[in-house]
Design a protein around this motif. Structure first.
Motif, PDB file in Angstrom:
ATOM      1  N   GLN A 262       0.850  -1.192   0.000  1.00  0.00           N
ATOM      2  CA  GLN A 262       0.000   0.000   0.000  1.00  0.00           C
ATOM      3  C   GLN A 262       0.882   1.237   0.000  1.00  0.00           C
ATOM      4  O   GLN A 262       1.632   1.480   0.932  1.00  0.00           O
ATOM      5  N   GLY A 263       0.794   2.000  -1.080  1.00  0.00           N
ATOM      6  CA  GLY A 263       1.621   3.192  -1.196  1.00  0.00           C
ATOM      7  C   GLY A 263       1.110   4.338  -0.340  1.00  0.00           C
ATOM      8  O   GLY A 263      -0.071   4.682  -0.390  1.00  0.00           O
ATOM      9  N   THR A 264       1.999   4.921   0.461  1.00  0.00           N
ATOM     10  CA  THR A 264       1.687   6.102   1.266  1.00  0.00           C
ATOM     11  C   THR A 264       2.910   6.999   1.274  1.00  0.00           C
ATOM     12  O   THR A 264       3.989   6.618   0.789  1.00  0.00           O
ATOM     13  N   ALA A 265       2.763   8.168   1.871  1.00  0.00           N
ATOM     14  CA  ALA A 265       3.915   9.069   1.997  1.00  0.00           C
ATOM     15  C   ALA A 265       4.995   8.455   2.884  1.00  0.00           C
ATOM     16  O   ALA A 265       6.168   8.814   2.784  1.00  0.00           O
ATOM     17  N   GLY A 266       4.593   7.504   3.734  1.00  0.00           N
ATOM     18  CA  GLY A 266       5.558   6.883   4.635  1.00  0.00           C
ATOM     19  C   GLY A 266       6.123   5.567   4.142  1.00  0.00           C
ATOM     20  O   GLY A 266       6.915   4.930   4.851  1.00  0.00           O
ATOM     21  N   THR A 267       5.749   5.140   2.942  1.00  0.00           N
ATOM     22  CA  THR A 267       6.292   3.888   2.399  1.00  0.00           C
ATOM     23  C   THR A 267       7.789   4.043   2.166  1.00  0.00           C
ATOM     24  O   THR A 267       8.232   4.957   1.468  1.00  0.00           O
ATOM     25  N   SER A 268       8.549   3.138   2.745  1.00  0.00           N
ATOM     26  CA  SER A 268      10.011   3.250   2.675  1.00  0.00           C
ATOM     27  C   SER A 268      10.587   2.321   1.614  1.00  0.00           C
ATOM     28  O   SER A 268       9.902   1.437   1.099  1.00  0.00           O
ATOM     29  N   GLU A 269      11.874   2.506   1.331  1.00  0.00           N
ATOM     30  CA  GLU A 269      12.574   1.645   0.380  1.00  0.00           C
ATOM     31  C   GLU A 269      12.568   0.196   0.864  1.00  0.00           C
ATOM     32  O   GLU A 269      12.451  -0.734   0.067  1.00  0.00           O
ATOM     33  N   GLU A 270      12.652   0.012   2.192  1.00  0.00           N
ATOM     34  CA  GLU A 270      12.641  -1.341   2.762  1.00  0.00           C
ATOM     35  C   GLU A 270      11.322  -2.061   2.516  1.00  0.00           C
ATOM     36  O   GLU A 270      11.279  -3.296   2.444  1.00  0.00           O
ATOM     37  N   SER A 271      10.229  -1.294   2.369  1.00  0.00           N
ATOM     38  CA  SER A 271       8.915  -1.905   2.109  1.00  0.00           C
ATOM     39  C   SER A 271       8.865  -2.538   0.730  1.00  0.00           C
ATOM     40  O   SER A 271       8.089  -3.458   0.489  1.00  0.00           O
ATOM     41  N   ILE A 272       9.697  -2.038  -0.179  1.00  0.00           N
ATOM     42  CA  ILE A 272       9.704  -2.557  -1.550  1.00  0.00           C
ATOM     43  C   ILE A 272      10.824  -3.573  -1.752  1.00  0.00           C
ATOM     44  O   ILE A 272      10.613  -4.635  -2.344  1.00  0.00           O
ATOM     45  N   ARG A 273      12.014  -3.279  -1.245  1.00  0.00           N
ATOM     46  CA  ARG A 273      13.171  -4.153  -1.485  1.00  0.00           C
ATOM     47  C   ARG A 273      13.198  -5.310  -0.484  1.00  0.00           C
ATOM     48  O   ARG A 273      12.845  -6.431  -0.801  1.00  0.00           O
TER      49      ARG A 273
ATOM     50  N   THR B  45      13.217   2.898  -6.680  1.00  0.00           N
ATOM     51  CA  THR B  45      13.706   1.579  -6.267  1.00  0.00           C
ATOM     52  C   THR B  45      13.214   0.504  -7.230  1.00  0.00           C
ATOM     53  O   THR B  45      13.854  -0.540  -7.410  1.00  0.00           O
ATOM     54  N   LEU B  46      12.075   0.769  -7.866  1.00  0.00           N
ATOM     55  CA  LEU B  46      11.470  -0.210  -8.770  1.00  0.00           C
ATOM     56  C   LEU B  46      12.191  -0.321 -10.108  1.00  0.00           C
ATOM     57  O   LEU B  46      12.010  -1.307 -10.827  1.00  0.00           O
ATOM     58  N   ILE B  47      12.990   0.686 -10.457  1.00  0.00           N
ATOM     59  CA  ILE B  47      13.576   0.709 -11.805  1.00  0.00           C
ATOM     60  C   ILE B  47      14.426  -0.519 -12.084  1.00  0.00           C
ATOM     61  O   ILE B  47      14.263  -1.193 -13.113  1.00  0.00           O
ATOM     62  N   THR B  48      15.338  -0.847 -11.176  1.00  0.00           N
ATOM     63  CA  THR B  48      16.187  -2.036 -11.375  1.00  0.00           C
ATOM     64  C   THR B  48      15.338  -3.305 -11.397  1.00  0.00           C
ATOM     65  O   THR B  48      15.577  -4.211 -12.210  1.00  0.00           O
ATOM     66  N   ILE B  49      14.362  -3.371 -10.517  1.00  0.00           N
ATOM     67  CA  ILE B  49      13.499  -4.560 -10.440  1.00  0.00           C
ATOM     68  C   ILE B  49      12.761  -4.759 -11.757  1.00  0.00           C
ATOM     69  O   ILE B  49      12.662  -5.885 -12.276  1.00  0.00           O
ATOM     70  N   LEU B  50      12.245  -3.667 -12.332  1.00  0.00           N
ATOM     71  CA  LEU B  50      11.446  -3.782 -13.558  1.00  0.00           C
ATOM     72  C   LEU B  50      12.290  -3.927 -14.808  1.00  0.00           C
ATOM     73  O   LEU B  50      11.865  -4.570 -15.770  1.00  0.00           O
ATOM     74  N   SER B  51      13.477  -3.341 -14.807  1.00  0.00           N
ATOM     75  CA  SER B  51      14.303  -3.415 -16.023  1.00  0.00           C
ATOM     76  C   SER B  51      15.215  -4.641 -16.025  1.00  0.00           C
ATOM     77  O   SER B  51      15.305  -5.364 -17.018  1.00  0.00           O
TER      78      SER B  51
END
Length: 357
Positions: free
Chosen positions: A108-119, A167-173
């Motif tokens: 869930q994307g919020t202003a408080g979503t951190s890089e750790e939440s994705i990676r 952070t998503l760029i490397t994951i998606l590319s």
């Protein structure tokens, strides 16, 4: 499941998914539970060869769903974009359920979503005790989806800060997720992809970088084309709500749903359905989702504080609350609409009186 307030799509529609799987003769992409053609049938509904009826989850342009599903068979991620309440999250959930059999891998994307939440994150107690290790690593939904070849959902992408989005760029590319602390990387298994949603009302909050935009194929989900389509959406969702919540009320008369949808469409467009009267639009979006909420609230009023039959009095408070977001500006617009449009309609006297009260 009887005590669960809202089950996952793959549980609620397990029978349909199972039947589609049995009848599926199309080619399955790697790690997909259904072929692309069957996924579209699951989304828009239809009758199978054995006569089994698949209920529509998305009522609208079939081609949009075909584009969305086709995108997920490629190496490009999918961005569902549009006004609030245009079923972006709903479509995202059902796509993941039909493709991966699991709609629960979600951020869930919020202003408080951190890089750790994705990676990835760390179990700090274990990290301090044992040092960096795979056992101390805390997997995110993205990492799990990459390992298992499944769909991961990211809600409200533009609510996430730009530095975290990237952070998503490397994951998606590259389809890989480096873990430099362990000198390893997680490589995505075939079937992995990302479905993100974003509201155009949030434009400018955290716009996507051009590098990230290039990695998404964008499908814009519009408001329903016509009033009958929107009425059908509201009716189906309200009936689903009634079953889950067991509200002691009768099914709402189609006439009441039609009136709610008419009010919302006219205020949204700034013009009456007959095209004769221009009206001002309030500050809110007045989406189909809000129309569903108004009818659901009215059913609760009728069931618990009325005779079980949905009336204008049961709907009035919900309508007013949905329309008046700005207590000054929207109040004036709503009163003008009541006097110039609602009051003049002969069969709308009850809703006029209820809303005035």
């Amino acid at each position: 499941m009887s005590q669960v307030l809202r089950g996952h799509a793959e549980d609620l529609y397990a029978l349909e998914l199972e039947e589609l799987k049995k009848q599926d003769s199309g080619k399955l992409p790697a790690n997909w539970t259904l072929s692309p053609q069957s996924v579209v049938t699951y989304l828009v509904g239809g009758k199978l060869k054995n006569g089994f009826e698949v209920t529509p989850k998305y009522i609208g342009n079939r081609r949009l769903m075909e584009i969305a599903v086709a995108t997920l068979t490629t190496d490009r991620a999918l961005l569902l974009y549009g006004l609030p309440g245009t079923a972006k999250s709903w479509v995202s959930e059902h796509l993941a359920a039909a493709i991966s059999g699991n709609s629960g891998l979600i951020i869930q994307g919020t202003a408080g979503t951190s890089e750790e939440s994705i990676r990835y994150g760390w179990n700090y107690a274990r990290l301090l005790a044992e040092g960096p290790s795979e056992k101390a690593l805390v997997e995110t939904p993205v990492m799990r989806a990459m390992k298992e070849g499944k769909i991961v959902r990211i809600e409200e992408l533009t609510r996430i800060g730009a530095d975290v989005q990237d952070t998503l760029i490397t994951i998606l590319s590259e389809k890989s997720l480096p873990v430099p602390e362990l000198n390893i990387e997680v490589q995505a298994v075939r079937g992995f992809n990302v479905i993100a949603t974003a509201n155009n009302r949030d434009k400018g909050v955290n716009d996507l970088s051009s590098a990230l935009k290039r990695r998404f194929n964008t499908v814009i989900l519009p408001v329903p084309d016509n009033i009958d389509e929107e009425i059908d959406i509201v009716r189906r969702r309200v009936e689903s709500f009634e079953k889950v919540m067991e509200v002691p009320a009768e099914k709402p008369a189609l006439q009441e749903i039609r009136r709610i949808v008419t009010i919302f469409r006219e205020l949204r467009s700034g013009l009456t359905l007959d095209g004769k009267t221009k009206i001002k639009s309030p500050s809110g979006t007045l989406s189909t989702a809000e129309a569903i909420s108004v009818v659901n609230n009215g059913m609760a009023m009728a069931g618990y504080f009325g005779d079980g039959r949905l009336t204008a009095e049961d709907l009035a408070a919900g309508i007013t609350g949905a329309i008046i977001k700005d207590p000054v500006q929207d109040q004036v617009i709503w009163q003008e609409y009541l006097e110039t449009v609602v009051k003049t309609r002969e069969d709308w006297k009850d809703i006029y009186r209820a809303c005035k009260q």
